[in-house]
Design a protein around this motif. Sequence first.
Motif, PDB file in Angstrom:
ATOM      1  N   ALA A 201       0.823  -1.207   0.000  1.00 18.20           N
ATOM      2  CA  ALA A 201       0.000   0.000   0.000  1.00 18.20           C
ATOM      3  C   ALA A 201       0.856   1.256   0.000  1.00 18.20           C
ATOM      4  O   ALA A 201       0.517   2.252  -0.647  1.00 18.20           O
ATOM      5  CB  ALA A 201      -0.929  -0.010   1.221  1.00 18.20           C
ATOM      6  N   ARG A 202       1.968   1.217   0.717  1.00 16.34           N
ATOM      7  CA  ARG A 202       2.835   2.394   0.743  1.00 16.34           C
ATOM      8  C   ARG A 202       3.461   2.652  -0.623  1.00 16.34           C
ATOM      9  O   ARG A 202       3.578   3.803  -1.049  1.00 16.34           O
ATOM     10  CB  ARG A 202       3.938   2.221   1.791  1.00 16.34           C
ATOM     11  N   ILE A 203       3.868   1.589  -1.304  1.00 14.56           N
ATOM     12  CA  ILE A 203       4.400   1.765  -2.653  1.00 14.56           C
ATOM     13  C   ILE A 203       3.346   2.379  -3.560  1.00 14.56           C
ATOM     14  O   ILE A 203       3.622   3.293  -4.339  1.00 14.56           O
ATOM     15  CB  ILE A 203       4.889   0.419  -3.222  1.00 14.56           C
ATOM     16  N   ALA A 204       2.112   1.875  -3.447  1.00 11.48           N
ATOM     17  CA  ALA A 204       1.033   2.394  -4.284  1.00 11.48           C
ATOM     18  C   ALA A 204       0.789   3.871  -4.021  1.00 11.48           C
ATOM     19  O   ALA A 204       0.499   4.640  -4.951  1.00 11.48           O
ATOM     20  CB  ALA A 204      -0.243   1.595  -4.032  1.00 11.48           C
ATOM     21  N   ARG A 205       0.926   4.283  -2.752  1.00 13.15           N
ATOM     22  CA  ARG A 205       0.715   5.700  -2.422  1.00 13.15           C
ATOM     23  C   ARG A 205       1.883   6.572  -2.852  1.00 13.15           C
ATOM     24  O   ARG A 205       1.690   7.691  -3.329  1.00 13.15           O
ATOM     25  CB  ARG A 205       0.502   5.858  -0.911  1.00 13.15           C
ATOM     26  N   SER A 206       3.099   6.073  -2.669  1.00 15.02           N
ATOM     27  CA  SER A 206       4.271   6.916  -2.915  1.00 15.02           C
ATOM     28  C   SER A 206       4.713   6.939  -4.363  1.00 15.02           C
ATOM     29  O   SER A 206       5.410   7.861  -4.788  1.00 15.02           O
ATOM     30  CB  SER A 206       5.444   6.453  -2.048  1.00 15.02           C
ATOM     31  N   LEU A 207       4.303   5.925  -5.128  1.00 14.33           N
ATOM     32  CA  LEU A 207       4.784   5.803  -6.494  1.00 14.33           C
ATOM     33  C   LEU A 207       4.523   7.050  -7.346  1.00 14.33           C
ATOM     34  O   LEU A 207       5.440   7.575  -7.984  1.00 14.33           O
ATOM     35  CB  LEU A 207       4.184   4.565  -7.157  1.00 14.33           C
ATOM     36  N   PRO A 208       3.302   7.576  -7.388  1.00 18.39           N
ATOM     37  CA  PRO A 208       3.076   8.774  -8.216  1.00 18.39           C
ATOM     38  C   PRO A 208       3.915   9.969  -7.769  1.00 18.39           C
ATOM     39  O   PRO A 208       4.396  10.739  -8.601  1.00 18.39           O
ATOM     40  CB  PRO A 208       1.572   9.049  -8.037  1.00 18.39           C
ATOM     41  N   ARG A 209       4.133  10.101  -6.458  1.00 15.93           N
ATOM     42  CA  ARG A 209       4.917  11.231  -5.958  1.00 15.93           C
ATOM     43  C   ARG A 209       6.393  11.050  -6.266  1.00 15.93           C
ATOM     44  O   ARG A 209       7.062  11.983  -6.730  1.00 15.93           O
ATOM     45  CB  ARG A 209       4.713  11.368  -4.444  1.00 15.93           C
ATOM     46  N   GLU A 210       6.924   9.847  -6.019  1.00 16.27           N
ATOM     47  CA  GLU A 210       8.346   9.608  -6.249  1.00 16.27           C
ATOM     48  C   GLU A 210       8.692   9.615  -7.739  1.00 16.27           C
ATOM     49  O   GLU A 210       9.777  10.025  -8.127  1.00 16.27           O
ATOM     50  CB  GLU A 210       8.756   8.261  -5.632  1.00 16.27           C
ATOM     51  N   ALA A 211       7.767   9.139  -8.566  1.00 13.01           N
ATOM     52  CA  ALA A 211       8.061   9.017  -9.990  1.00 13.01           C
ATOM     53  C   ALA A 211       7.760  10.291 -10.772  1.00 13.01           C
ATOM     54  O   ALA A 211       8.143  10.402 -11.929  1.00 13.01           O
ATOM     55  CB  ALA A 211       7.257   7.856 -10.589  1.00 13.01           C
ATOM     56  N   ARG A 212       7.074  11.223 -10.160  1.00 11.26           N
ATOM     57  CA  ARG A 212       6.720  12.446 -10.874  1.00 11.26           C
ATOM     58  C   ARG A 212       7.990  13.225 -11.227  1.00 11.26           C
ATOM     59  O   ARG A 212       8.861  13.428 -10.401  1.00 11.26           O
ATOM     60  CB  ARG A 212       5.800  13.303  -9.993  1.00 11.26           C
ATOM     61  N   GLU A 213       8.070  13.674 -12.432  1.00  7.65           N
ATOM     62  CA  GLU A 213       9.253  14.420 -12.884  1.00  7.65           C
ATOM     63  C   GLU A 213       8.806  15.531 -13.823  1.00  7.65           C
ATOM     64  O   GLU A 213       8.687  15.346 -15.027  1.00  7.65           O
ATOM     65  CB  GLU A 213      10.231  13.481 -13.593  1.00  7.65           C
ATOM     66  N   ARG A 214       8.522  16.680 -13.251  1.00  9.42           N
ATOM     67  CA  ARG A 214       8.138  17.826 -14.070  1.00  9.42           C
ATOM     68  C   ARG A 214       9.390  18.542 -14.569  1.00  9.42           C
ATOM     69  O   ARG A 214      10.431  18.508 -13.926  1.00  9.42           O
ATOM     70  CB  ARG A 214       7.278  18.786 -13.245  1.00  9.42           C
ATOM     71  N   SER A 215       9.265  19.182 -15.699  1.00 12.20           N
ATOM     72  CA  SER A 215      10.392  19.905 -16.272  1.00 12.20           C
ATOM     73  C   SER A 215       9.886  21.075 -17.097  1.00 12.20           C
ATOM     74  O   SER A 215       8.702  21.129 -17.462  1.00 12.20           O
ATOM     75  CB  SER A 215      11.246  18.975 -17.147  1.00 12.20           C
ATOM     76  N   THR A 216      10.786  22.006 -17.390  1.00 10.70           N
ATOM     77  CA  THR A 216      10.410  23.156 -18.209  1.00 10.70           C
ATOM     78  C   THR A 216      11.652  23.733 -18.876  1.00 10.70           C
ATOM     79  O   THR A 216      12.771  23.537 -18.405  1.00 10.70           O
ATOM     80  CB  THR A 216       9.738  24.246 -17.348  1.00 10.70           C
ATOM     81  N   ARG A 217      11.407  24.411 -19.985  1.00 13.23           N
ATOM     82  CA  ARG A 217      12.469  25.148 -20.660  1.00 13.23           C
ATOM     83  C   ARG A 217      12.283  26.646 -20.499  1.00 13.23           C
ATOM     84  O   ARG A 217      13.216  27.416 -20.710  1.00 13.23           O
ATOM     85  CB  ARG A 217      12.472  24.807 -22.154  1.00 13.23           C
ATOM     86  N   ASP A 218      11.081  27.071 -20.154  1.00 11.74           N
ATOM     87  CA  ASP A 218      10.753  28.491 -20.038  1.00 11.74           C
ATOM     88  C   ASP A 218      10.340  28.802 -18.598  1.00 11.74           C
ATOM     89  O   ASP A 218       9.858  27.950 -17.874  1.00 11.74           O
ATOM     90  CB  ASP A 218       9.619  28.858 -20.999  1.00 11.74           C
ATOM     91  N   GLY A 219      10.517  30.042 -18.221  1.00 13.85           N
ATOM     92  CA  GLY A 219      10.111  30.462 -16.881  1.00 13.85           C
ATOM     93  C   GLY A 219      10.790  29.679 -15.784  1.00 13.85           C
ATOM     94  O   GLY A 219      10.151  29.229 -14.829  1.00 13.85           O
TER      95      GLY A 219
END
Length: 409
Positions: A201-219
């Motif tokens: 259950a902890r993996i299921a909860r943490s997976l989206p948070r740990e795997a999230r990788e936002r990025s940007t080239r502007d601002g």
Amino acid sequence: MSASVIRDIHRNAPGAMTARPPSDTFTVGVMKMEVEGRDSARFDAVVTRAVGIVDETLAQDRRLRTRTMAFAGAHLTPGAGNYAPLDFLEIGLAEKLERDLPFLLIVTEVDLSSSSLTYTLALPSQLTNIAVLSTRRLDPGFWGDAPDPERMAGRLAALMLHCLGHLNGLRHAEAPDNVMYGLEGVGDLDRMERLEPEQVARIARSLPREARERSTRDGKGRFVLRILAEDAGAILGAVVRANPFRLLAMMPTMLAAALSVIVVLLFSAETWDVASAVSVAQIAMFSLICLASAAFVLYRAFAFDTLLSRDRRITESGIVTMAATILCLVLTLLLMFALFGGLMYLGIVTVFPERLMESWPGAGEATTAVDHLKLSLFLASMGVLAGSLGGRSDSRDLVRGVLFITEET
């Protein structure tokens, strides 16, 4: 090694059986980084079989998938027969950024050095979502028994899943058959096949948070501020894991350089003149400048430089890694500043008699508590600045290990 390691992951996780769109899938990159190339075919076969076992396990949760790749030509220099895992981690940071991977498991065939153990099998880094694993000692043939590639692959698969659990925040378990068991020897990997429902259950909860990788080239400025605010908890957690007290203890050259400068300055009448002549505000400003300069020097010496991809993207993980590193170094320097400041004040009020201080400084008497405080702050500031310059000689692997490595497995 069976495929039961995370068998119940979406049976136990709420809503995990429902189909998910492609945007809700997360890739676990497995990078084969062969260094010496003595038996490439065997190494490739073992890694391929281990990834197959991991695939069978991760197939139970449709959000996870593996992607195998190779990194050829890792020209690294061994020390005392083994290789520094932080060298692999530095390469992995750049490749993880370029290949847009939320998780990366680097598998190499050479021995990895350890700061506290005779050898290490793997080093996961939750801060970077990268783990470095060695197959060197996984084959029973290494220990004098008959070679067994299948058993070796099973051990590697268990080690991969153990590291993936650490990257998702799981702690060690006491049961020897649990995949998160704190293994003491290679043989322990043969039994590590199970996860408890609460771990799943902890993996299921943490997976989206740990795997999230936002990025940007502007601002980029606004993006950095937003990530710092939203990921403040993760940054503070990384600092707590690194522990500034532990980091300071790992830098004896920095402490020795700071103390040697302070002792020389303490017995100089000119130092007393400066401290007694300037105001408290000036001393405070001088201290801030010294601390900022020292933090910059240490950051350039020990931090990983990769922050932008080739297409000039700045990523969330890069910002979090940079912020956690800076904050940990600043807190370490503040700790050293407070330590030396307190020691100097104690030494001043106990070693230097008031009668001597009435005539020794050329700028006037230096007998008040404010004079003693200003001198203590001045000496501590100079010690921190000098210590940072000397601290560059401390072991990069030891310091980086404290900053970036979650544990030595």
